[in-house]
Design a protein around this motif. Sequence first.
Motif, PDB file in Angstrom:
ATOM      1  N   VAL A 285     -42.563 -11.735 -38.310  1.00 23.00           N
ATOM      2  CA  VAL A 285     -42.442 -10.814 -37.167  1.00 23.00           C
ATOM      3  C   VAL A 285     -43.773 -10.719 -36.425  1.00 23.00           C
ATOM      4  O   VAL A 285     -43.823 -10.799 -35.190  1.00 23.00           O
ATOM      5  CB  VAL A 285     -41.956  -9.419 -37.631  1.00 23.00           C
ATOM      6  CG1 VAL A 285     -42.043  -8.410 -36.490  1.00 23.00           C
ATOM      7  CG2 VAL A 285     -40.537  -9.506 -38.163  1.00 23.00           C
TER       8      VAL A 285
ATOM      9  N   PHE B 116     -36.802  -9.777 -37.293  1.00 23.70           N
ATOM     10  CA  PHE B 116     -36.509 -10.865 -36.371  1.00 23.70           C
ATOM     11  C   PHE B 116     -35.066 -11.324 -36.501  1.00 23.70           C
ATOM     12  O   PHE B 116     -34.610 -12.172 -35.756  1.00 23.70           O
ATOM     13  CB  PHE B 116     -37.474 -12.048 -36.564  1.00 23.70           C
ATOM     14  CG  PHE B 116     -37.262 -12.841 -37.820  1.00 23.70           C
ATOM     15  CD1 PHE B 116     -36.511 -13.993 -37.818  1.00 23.70           C
ATOM     16  CD2 PHE B 116     -37.826 -12.421 -39.021  1.00 23.70           C
ATOM     17  CE1 PHE B 116     -36.316 -14.725 -38.980  1.00 23.70           C
ATOM     18  CE2 PHE B 116     -37.651 -13.141 -40.185  1.00 23.70           C
ATOM     19  CZ  PHE B 116     -36.881 -14.299 -40.169  1.00 23.70           C
TER      20      PHE B 116
ATOM     21  N   TYR C  78     -38.884  -6.997 -32.481  1.00 22.04           N
ATOM     22  CA  TYR C  78     -40.069  -7.093 -33.334  1.00 22.04           C
ATOM     23  C   TYR C  78     -40.714  -5.734 -33.563  1.00 22.04           C
ATOM     24  O   TYR C  78     -41.264  -5.477 -34.631  1.00 22.04           O
ATOM     25  CB  TYR C  78     -41.090  -8.068 -32.761  1.00 22.04           C
ATOM     26  CG  TYR C  78     -40.579  -9.480 -32.574  1.00 22.04           C
ATOM     27  CD1 TYR C  78     -39.475  -9.953 -33.272  1.00 22.04           C
ATOM     28  CD2 TYR C  78     -41.188 -10.348 -31.677  1.00 22.04           C
ATOM     29  CE1 TYR C  78     -38.997 -11.248 -33.091  1.00 22.04           C
ATOM     30  CE2 TYR C  78     -40.722 -11.637 -31.499  1.00 22.04           C
ATOM     31  CZ  TYR C  78     -39.630 -12.080 -32.201  1.00 22.04           C
ATOM     32  OH  TYR C  78     -39.166 -13.365 -32.023  1.00 22.04           O
TER      33      TYR C  78
END
Length: 153
Positions: free
Chosen positions: A11, A104, A99
């Motif tokens: 992320v 994700f 995010y």
Amino acid sequence: MDVLELNGFIVEAKSQTYVAGAKAQPSYRIGAHDLGYKRGIWRYLDSYFGGTDFAGQEVVWLEEKPVWAMNYFGRIIEPDIIDATVAGSIIRAALSQLYRQGRFLGGMVFDHALGHYVDTSEGDCTHFRGHESIEVSGRKAYELDYRGGLIVA
């Protein structure tokens, strides 16, 4: 390897590269756009070819060993109603929001001025597949398929 730490790094890296508008690094592959990120013993590379229609791969290394990868292919379906620049802006805005939630993967619908961005996936960072699309005035104008997971040597 701690899967939660891996997920967090993925992320972090994604938010610092494509979404952040990072400039491409020099690449050894002719025509590739390489976006990299590194923190401590973790390293990430997003390498893709193309523009309107494109294919790419993301890889994460831990202590110089590849441990995770994702492949993707995306394309503009309706070039008369959306172009790569507009699609990219919508995708960056949607992924930034995703995010910020520390993830994700997972379902997401993001409303934008032209319609909706939709991301569906199944699995977790160890093994997953998914599809993202942009709808404009009720028509699917862009799509991307992705899949990936852990690399086991």
